[in-house]
Design an enzyme around this catalytic site. Structure first.
Site, PDB file in Angstrom:
ATOM      1  N   ASP A  18      -8.743  -8.002   1.300  1.00  0.00           N
ATOM      2  CA  ASP A  18      -8.218  -6.872   1.540  1.00  0.00           C
ATOM      3  C   ASP A  18      -8.553  -5.533   2.003  1.00  0.00           C
ATOM      4  O   ASP A  18      -7.658  -4.682   0.780  1.00  0.00           O
ATOM      5  CB  ASP A  18      -6.565  -6.879   1.110  1.00  0.00           C
ATOM      6  CG  ASP A  18      -5.930  -5.929   0.960  1.00  0.00           C
ATOM      7  OD1 ASP A  18      -5.815  -5.345   2.420  1.00  0.00           O
ATOM      8  OD2 ASP A  18      -4.787  -5.854   0.807  1.00  0.00           O
ATOM      9  N   ASN A  37      -0.789  -2.555  -8.970  1.00  0.00           N
ATOM     10  CA  ASN A  37       0.099  -4.023  -8.357  1.00  0.00           C
ATOM     11  C   ASN A  37      -0.591  -5.109  -9.168  1.00  0.00           C
ATOM     12  O   ASN A  37       0.389  -6.101  -9.440  1.00  0.00           O
ATOM     13  CB  ASN A  37       1.227  -3.219  -7.377  1.00  0.00           C
ATOM     14  CG  ASN A  37       2.072  -4.534  -7.371  1.00  0.00           C
ATOM     15  OD1 ASN A  37       2.760  -5.278  -7.473  1.00  0.00           O
ATOM     16  ND2 ASN A  37       1.368  -5.519  -6.199  1.00  0.00           N
ATOM     17  N   GLN A  64      -4.043 -12.219  -4.452  1.00  0.00           N
ATOM     18  CA  GLN A  64      -3.503 -10.692  -4.646  1.00  0.00           C
ATOM     19  C   GLN A  64      -2.332 -11.163  -5.753  1.00  0.00           C
ATOM     20  O   GLN A  64      -1.679 -10.578  -5.739  1.00  0.00           O
ATOM     21  CB  GLN A  64      -3.457  -9.947  -3.734  1.00  0.00           C
ATOM     22  CG  GLN A  64      -4.653  -8.995  -3.191  1.00  0.00           C
ATOM     23  CD  GLN A  64      -3.793  -8.404  -1.902  1.00  0.00           C
ATOM     24  OE1 GLN A  64      -3.122  -8.438  -0.973  1.00  0.00           O
ATOM     25  NE2 GLN A  64      -4.547  -7.274  -2.194  1.00  0.00           N
ATOM     26  N   ARG A  69      -4.405   7.899  -5.988  1.00  0.00           N
ATOM     27  CA  ARG A  69      -3.715   7.733  -5.543  1.00  0.00           C
ATOM     28  C   ARG A  69      -3.416   6.066  -6.262  1.00  0.00           C
ATOM     29  O   ARG A  69      -3.339   4.997  -6.250  1.00  0.00           O
ATOM     30  CB  ARG A  69      -4.036   7.017  -3.844  1.00  0.00           C
ATOM     31  CG  ARG A  69      -2.648   6.746  -3.419  1.00  0.00           C
ATOM     32  CD  ARG A  69      -3.888   5.914  -1.491  1.00  0.00           C
ATOM     33  NE  ARG A  69      -2.975   5.630  -0.367  1.00  0.00           N
ATOM     34  CZ  ARG A  69      -2.613   4.317  -0.985  1.00  0.00           C
ATOM     35  NH1 ARG A  69      -2.985   3.768  -1.784  1.00  0.00           N
ATOM     36  NH2 ARG A  69      -1.930   3.901  -0.289  1.00  0.00           N
ATOM     37  N   ASP A 121      -1.695   2.886  -5.366  1.00  0.00           N
ATOM     38  CA  ASP A 121      -1.421   2.096  -4.618  1.00  0.00           C
ATOM     39  C   ASP A 121      -0.046   1.111  -4.967  1.00  0.00           C
ATOM     40  O   ASP A 121       0.385   0.450  -6.085  1.00  0.00           O
ATOM     41  CB  ASP A 121      -2.376   1.579  -4.641  1.00  0.00           C
ATOM     42  CG  ASP A 121      -2.216   0.104  -3.283  1.00  0.00           C
ATOM     43  OD1 ASP A 121      -2.391   0.932  -2.282  1.00  0.00           O
ATOM     44  OD2 ASP A 121      -1.863  -1.296  -3.790  1.00  0.00           O
ATOM     45  N   LEU A 138       4.700  -1.254  -8.217  1.00  0.00           N
ATOM     46  CA  LEU A 138       4.261  -1.421  -9.620  1.00  0.00           C
ATOM     47  C   LEU A 138       5.177  -1.956 -10.904  1.00  0.00           C
ATOM     48  O   LEU A 138       4.517  -2.475 -11.860  1.00  0.00           O
ATOM     49  CB  LEU A 138       2.762  -0.318  -9.355  1.00  0.00           C
ATOM     50  CG  LEU A 138       2.138   0.068 -10.989  1.00  0.00           C
ATOM     51  CD1 LEU A 138       1.236  -0.936 -11.275  1.00  0.00           C
ATOM     52  CD2 LEU A 138       1.886   1.570 -10.973  1.00  0.00           C
ATOM     53  N   GLU A 169       8.047  -2.667 -10.737  1.00  0.00           N
ATOM     54  CA  GLU A 169       9.270  -3.576 -10.488  1.00  0.00           C
ATOM     55  C   GLU A 169       9.349  -5.096 -10.827  1.00  0.00           C
ATOM     56  O   GLU A 169       7.908  -4.797 -12.049  1.00  0.00           O
ATOM     57  CB  GLU A 169       9.757  -4.302  -8.896  1.00  0.00           C
ATOM     58  CG  GLU A 169       8.611  -4.690  -8.514  1.00  0.00           C
ATOM     59  CD  GLU A 169       8.752  -5.160  -6.902  1.00  0.00           C
ATOM     60  OE1 GLU A 169       9.950  -4.757  -6.323  1.00  0.00           O
ATOM     61  OE2 GLU A 169       8.026  -5.747  -6.673  1.00  0.00           O
ATOM     62  N   GLU A 198       2.099   6.237  -3.647  1.00  0.00           N
ATOM     63  CA  GLU A 198       2.194   5.616  -2.469  1.00  0.00           C
ATOM     64  C   GLU A 198       3.669   4.879  -2.328  1.00  0.00           C
ATOM     65  O   GLU A 198       3.596   3.690  -2.937  1.00  0.00           O
ATOM     66  CB  GLU A 198       1.612   4.384  -1.912  1.00  0.00           C
ATOM     67  CG  GLU A 198       1.319   3.888  -0.063  1.00  0.00           C
ATOM     68  CD  GLU A 198       1.469   2.400  -0.233  1.00  0.00           C
ATOM     69  OE1 GLU A 198       0.879   2.439   0.874  1.00  0.00           O
ATOM     70  OE2 GLU A 198       0.731   1.956  -1.360  1.00  0.00           O
ATOM     71  N   HIS A 247      -4.804   4.636   6.584  1.00  0.00           N
ATOM     72  CA  HIS A 247      -5.309   3.800   6.876  1.00  0.00           C
ATOM     73  C   HIS A 247      -4.911   1.893   7.180  1.00  0.00           C
ATOM     74  O   HIS A 247      -5.552   1.210   7.755  1.00  0.00           O
ATOM     75  CB  HIS A 247      -6.447   3.327   5.792  1.00  0.00           C
ATOM     76  CG  HIS A 247      -5.468   2.685   4.350  1.00  0.00           C
ATOM     77  ND1 HIS A 247      -5.069   4.187   3.496  1.00  0.00           N
ATOM     78  CD2 HIS A 247      -5.153   1.238   3.909  1.00  0.00           C
ATOM     79  CE1 HIS A 247      -4.683   3.650   2.726  1.00  0.00           C
ATOM     80  NE2 HIS A 247      -4.688   1.666   2.798  1.00  0.00           N
TER      81      HIS A 247
HETATM   82  C1  NOJ Z   1      -1.341  -0.730   0.546  1.00  0.00           C
HETATM   83  C2  NOJ Z   1      -2.581  -0.049   1.044  1.00  0.00           C
HETATM   84  O1  NOJ Z   1      -2.483   1.042   1.654  1.00  0.00           O
HETATM   85  C3  NOJ Z   1      -2.815  -1.040   2.063  1.00  0.00           C
HETATM   86  O2  NOJ Z   1      -4.143  -1.044   2.788  1.00  0.00           O
HETATM   87  C4  NOJ Z   1      -2.830  -2.530   0.947  1.00  0.00           C
HETATM   88  O3  NOJ Z   1      -3.447  -3.779   1.680  1.00  0.00           O
HETATM   89  C5  NOJ Z   1      -1.280  -2.488   0.161  1.00  0.00           C
HETATM   90  N1  NOJ Z   1      -1.240  -1.735  -0.203  1.00  0.00           N
HETATM   91  C6  NOJ Z   1      -1.530  -3.590  -0.468  1.00  0.00           C
HETATM   92  O4  NOJ Z   1      -2.768  -2.852  -1.864  1.00  0.00           O
END
Ligand code: NOJ
Ligand code: CA
Length: 535
Positions: free
Chosen positions: A57, A99, A165, A195, A197, A202, A204, A239, A304
């Site tokens: 990923d 997470n 994941q 940042r 993610d 994260l 919950e 995010e 991205h």
């Molecule tokens: C958000 C990220 O921006 C994304 O690229 C990623 O696939 C997911 N979180 C999982 O980490």
């Protein structure tokens, strides 16, 4: 409070510049490009995940939180980068992907094999497949479930994202300690921002035994305090693509996340751009309200991932699709567009420039993405979001100066389309051309840095007689900046009521071209913009 007025540039080391010629971007290559970033004028660099990872990923599947992926370089080079950025006054931000881990992370490997291991409870298990396993998937259409069977454990594990994941169990205090320790480690190496993610996921408890517990937003406060003790300038950028009424859970009283990406503005903004009408943007800015003084918005155009339009109504989303991503192949997960900015705008660089100027004028900090400053294209033949993750284009030629390896050896192909290949779109040619998008972006960044009113001040929406023109003022400590943006492909002349200016004279600061002086009637080119300071 540096983060109130920052210009953040985001890049993935893997696709930015290859220093050792193996076809994969690396820290060595990035170190050689710092002059470029400094010349651009950014104040903060956000690196996407560069940790050891199976890379299924794009690095958001972390195998070791304390290292550097050997394909990208060494920890020594990371420390050198941190030092050199510091010398140039550029702050460093990295992704904290907490997470979930990769299923190759030793915690998961050990925890799944050995029920007695302390790592077992780092993850979320169930002997039976829960009934709601086909709900709440982050990547609908690609991902099949949120629960997957693990042979070694003899149980299902929960995963909000891809099945490789597994979600960490935030209810386990040891997991929390691990997360803080990771932050402390990188802070010690010079990182001043993280940042966060997937921030909502994260904290919950979905999937856990006590799944109905309220998410633990207090953990954000713990992270905030911990980081503040380690680094006075440390910030957390969340995010969190969540509705308006949930924002205070993330900002708290200014004691949780310092910054949030503004998804609430981003989506109506694209609707406004699609309609060539300011109303959707104006409407959402009016609803936004105040945030705690210690907090800030992070405005962006494209990231991205896909351009997520999930919070628009179905009809509005279809309107944006029709304007910017009409083919099903341009869309993703039923909610977004997987194209770069320039192709979405039909290659019209005036529009790319205006859209950047517009987000630069919104109250907050600004985040831009590598490649957008030169108008890079996308490659829809690549899977899912990889379409917008192609190598940076530095010079003409088949590999765009990204690497000295053969084109077939590159981590991802360089854009080859007639319109966007490196011969047509590259840094080198644009640097020498004062009319290029890159030169214009440089000037916009300098402009934004000279207007702290935008980040510190209050925003006043200004009415005009032209629905296509978005006009507003940023005021701070007796200073004021007025900005006008023409969202339409036709020229406009927008009239502003004289009392708005409060007896002050608008003095031009910047614009897409030189305009005649004006006090009430403001001419604007198609997709034109003007910034004026009131004196
Ligand atoms: C958000 C990220 O921006 C994304 O690229 C990623 O696939 C997911 N979180 C999982 O980490
Ligand atoms: Ca390399």
């Amino acid at each position: 409070m540096w983060f109130k007025n920052a210009i953040v540039y985001s890049l993935d080391v893997e696709t930015f510049a290859d220093g050792n010629g193996d076809g994969i971007g690396d820290f060595q290559g990035l170190l050689e490009r710092l002059d470029y970033l400094e010349g651009l004028g950014i104040t903060c660099l956000w690196l996407q995940p560069f940790f050891p990872s199976p890379n299924r990923d794009d690095g958001y599947d972390v195998m070791d939180y304390y290292g550097v992926d050997p394909r990208l370089g060494t920890l020594g080079e990371f420390a050198e980068l941190s030092h050199q950025l510091g010398q140039r006054g550029i702050r460093l931000m990295i992704d904290l992907v907490a997470n979930h881990t990769s299923d190759q992370h030793p915690w998961f490997q050990e925890g799944s094999r050995n029920p007695q291991s302390r790592y077992r409870d780092y993850y979320i298990w169930s002997e039976r497949k829960p009934k709601d396993a086909e709900e709440g998937m982050a990547f609908p259409g690609v991902q099949e479930s949120t629960w997957t069977w693990n042979e070694a454990a003899g149980a299902f594990y929960f995963h909000r994202f891809y099945k490789h994941q597994p979600d960490l169990n935030i209810g386990n205090p040891e997991v929390r300690t691990e997360i803080l320790r990771i932050m402390g480690y990188w802070a010690a190496l010079g990182v001043s921002g993280f940042r966060i993610d997937a921030a909502p996921f994260l904290v919950e408890f979905s999937g856990a035994k006590d799944a109905h517990r309220e998410p633990d937003y207090e953990f954000f406060r713990q992270m905030h305090r911990y980081l503040s003790w380690r680094r006075g300038d440390g910030v957390l950028l969340g995010e969190a693509n969540v509705p308006l009424d949930q924002l205070d859970r993330y900002f708290g009283d200014g004691d949780r996340l310092h910054l949030l990406f503004n998804f609430l503005v981003n989506q109506p903004l694209f609707l406004a751009l699609a309609r060539q009408e300011a109303a959707p943007l104006v409407h959402c800015l009016k609803r936004l309200g105040r945030i705690p003084q210690m907090c800030q918005w992070a405005h962006f155009l494209r990231g991205h991932d896909e351009l997520d339009l999930g919070q628009l109504t179905e009809a509005d989303r279809q309107e944006v699709f029709a304007a910017f991503g009409p083919d099903p192949d341009m869309q993703l997960y039923g909610r977004g567009i997987r194209r770069r900015l320039a192709p979405m705008f039909g290659g019209d660089l005036r529009r790319v420039e205006m859209a950047h100027s517009l987000i630069f004028s919104l109250p907050g900090t600004q985040v831009i993405r590598y490649g957008d400053e030169i108008g890079m294209g996308d490659d829809l033949s690549l899977e899912e979001r990889n379409s917008v993750r192609t190598p940076m284009q530095w010079t003409p030629g088949p590999t765009g100066g990204f690497s000295s390896a053969a084109p077939s050896e590159l981590i991802r192909p360089v854009i080859q389309s007639d319109r966007y290949r490196p011969d047509r779109v590259n840094v080198c040619d644009q640097l020498g051309d004062p009319g290029s998008l890159l030169s214009r972006m440089q000037r916009l960044i300098a402009l934004r840095r000279s207007c702290p009113e935008v980040g510190f001040g209050e925003t006043v929406l200004v009415a005009t007689d032209r629905p296509a023109v978005f006009a507003h003022m940023c005021r701070w400590k007796g200073h004021a900046v007025l900005a006008l943006h023409n969202l339409a492909e036709r020229p406009m002349t927008a009239r502003i009521e004289p009392e708005i200016l409060g007896g002050r004279r608008p003095v031009p600061l910047a614009a897409d071209r030189t305009y005649p002086a004006a006090e009430q009637e403001f001419e604007l080119e198609p997709f034109g913009y003007r910034w004026l300071r009131l004196v």
